[in-house]
Structure formats: C-alpha cells, structure tokens
Motif scaffolding. Sequence first.
Motif, short mmCIF file in Angstrom:
data_model
loop_
_atom_site.label_atom_id
_atom_site.label_comp_id
_atom_site.label_asym_id
_atom_site.label_seq_id
_atom_site.Cartn_x
_atom_site.Cartn_y
_atom_site.Cartn_z
N ARG A 1 0.83 -1.15 0.05
CA ARG A 1 0.02 0.01 0.06
C ARG A 1 0.78 1.16 -0.11
NH1 ARG A 1 -3.68 -1.97 4.77
NH2 ARG A 1 -4.61 -3.59 3.57
N GLU A 2 2.17 1.21 0.47
CA GLU A 2 2.82 2.40 0.61
C GLU A 2 3.56 2.63 -0.79
OE1 GLU A 2 3.36 -0.47 2.81
OE2 GLU A 2 1.99 0.72 4.41
N GLY A 3 3.49 1.73 -1.67
CA GLY A 3 3.94 1.97 -3.02
C GLY A 3 5.22 1.37 -3.37
N ASP A 4 5.50 0.35 -2.63
CA ASP A 4 6.80 -0.36 -2.70
C ASP A 4 6.63 -1.82 -3.77
OD1 ASP A 4 8.52 1.43 -1.39
OD2 ASP A 4 8.21 0.33 0.50
N LEU A 5 7.48 -2.15 -4.44
CA LEU A 5 7.50 -3.72 -4.87
C LEU A 5 8.32 -4.40 -4.38
CD1 LEU A 5 6.31 -4.84 -7.66
CD2 LEU A 5 8.64 -4.60 -8.48
N ILE A 6 7.74 -5.54 -3.69
CA ILE A 6 8.39 -6.66 -2.87
C ILE A 6 8.54 -7.70 -3.83
CG2 ILE A 6 8.66 -7.92 -1.01
CD1 ILE A 6 7.26 -5.51 0.47
N ILE A 7 10.09 -8.23 -3.91
CA ILE A 7 10.18 -9.57 -4.67
C ILE A 7 10.73 -10.45 -3.47
CG2 ILE A 7 11.82 -10.82 -6.21
CD1 ILE A 7 11.65 -8.20 -7.82
N HIS A 8 9.96 -11.64 -3.24
CA HIS A 8 10.41 -12.50 -2.12
C HIS A 8 10.79 -13.94 -3.01
CE1 HIS A 8 10.43 -14.96 1.61
NE2 HIS A 8 9.85 -15.79 0.77
N ALA A 9 11.88 -14.30 -2.56
CA ALA A 9 12.41 -15.86 -3.34
C ALA A 9 12.96 -16.61 -2.11
CB ALA A 9 13.20 -15.60 -4.16
N GLY A 10 12.90 -17.92 -2.29
CA GLY A 10 13.19 -18.85 -1.35
C GLY A 10 13.09 -20.43 -1.76
N HIS A 11 13.64 -21.09 -0.92
CA HIS A 11 13.37 -22.66 -0.87
C HIS A 11 13.74 -23.14 0.55
CE1 HIS A 11 17.57 -23.88 -1.00
NE2 HIS A 11 17.57 -22.87 -2.12
N ASP A 12 13.01 -24.18 0.65
CA ASP A 12 13.24 -24.88 1.85
C ASP A 12 14.39 -25.87 2.17
OD1 ASP A 12 10.77 -24.56 2.95
OD2 ASP A 12 9.54 -25.97 1.86
N GLU A 13 14.92 -26.31 2.89
CA GLU A 13 16.30 -26.95 2.86
C GLU A 13 16.35 -28.02 1.68
OE1 GLU A 13 16.85 -28.91 6.62
OE2 GLU A 13 17.47 -26.98 7.60
N ARG B 1 17.60 -21.07 1.43
CA ARG B 1 17.92 -19.75 1.02
C ARG B 1 16.76 -18.85 0.82
NH1 ARG B 1 20.99 -22.93 -2.66
NH2 ARG B 1 23.22 -22.48 -2.65
N ARG B 2 17.03 -17.70 1.32
CA ARG B 2 15.86 -16.63 1.40
C ARG B 2 16.44 -15.34 0.70
NH1 ARG B 2 13.21 -20.36 2.18
NH2 ARG B 2 12.10 -21.14 3.86
N PHE B 3 15.57 -14.68 0.24
CA PHE B 3 15.84 -13.32 -0.56
C PHE B 3 14.87 -12.51 -0.63
CE2 PHE B 3 15.47 -10.60 -4.16
CZ PHE B 3 16.28 -9.75 -4.07
N GLU B 4 14.70 -11.30 0.11
CA GLU B 4 13.66 -10.29 -0.11
C GLU B 4 14.18 -9.04 -0.58
OE1 GLU B 4 10.05 -10.44 2.25
OE2 GLU B 4 10.52 -8.15 2.91
N GLY B 5 13.62 -8.47 -1.58
CA GLY B 5 14.02 -7.15 -2.15
C GLY B 5 12.95 -6.29 -2.27
N ARG B 6 13.14 -4.92 -1.69
CA ARG B 6 12.17 -3.94 -1.74
C ARG B 6 12.60 -2.75 -2.44
NH1 ARG B 6 8.02 -2.25 2.28
NH2 ARG B 6 8.00 -4.13 3.05
#
Length: 116
Positions: A30-42, A52-57
């Motif tokens: 709602r604040e006007g950001d784009l979030i990319i989330h990526a990850g996988h389990d063990e 691994r986990r990745f979150e970019g805003r």
Amino acid sequence: MRWLKEGNVFKMQVNVAPFGSTGIKVFMTREGDLIIHAGHDEQMEDDGYISRRFEGRIAIPMGLDSNSIQSSLSPDGILSVIAKEKASHYEKIIPVFPANPHLHLSDHPRVSPGGP
C-alpha cells in the motif's frame, strides 16, 4: 535492484536462479513499494542442507502505472518486471483566460491547452 526507464517502459531484472521457479513471489504494498520474495526449503547440497531466502524492496517510481506491472521468469532464472509509464501527468487541462474586466467572456482569446 533498480528500475531502468526505456522510452515509456520501466524495467527491472533480478537473478533468482538459486531459488527455483516455485518459491518466487512479487507483490506491491500500500505504501507504493514493490517486493520480490524468493526462497526454498532445505535442500541437500555438497556442504549439507541449505535453505536460501531473498527479499528485495524497491519504491515504485513516480509516473509508473502500477496497474500495468507484469513479471516473467526466464528459463535461466532471471525475473523481469516491466510496467508502463502513466499516459499523462494531467487529468484535465484547464484553459487560462486573461483577466480583463472590459472584455466579455466570449471575447477572450483562448490560450491553447499545451500544459506547463
């Protein structure tokens, strides 16, 4: 992560190859950001189990039409996000008339609506 503008299109690319194609999510706040989330389990790798986990805003640029945002994932793991520029910065252009009390409104020369 950064937006590039080419003509009337905004583009961004992110390498998400280490995360596979099933653990990737792209959403807008709602604040006007784009979030990319990526990850996988063990997963078992050479050195043992790894997750691994990745979150970019990133802020959505002014002038970007948020309704036009699309994403795609290439076979080699490059996530592409594209969006169009808004059609116009102005909803409606209002003509400006010179202020001369001696002229009737119908006698005023109209200024062409070219915008500022």
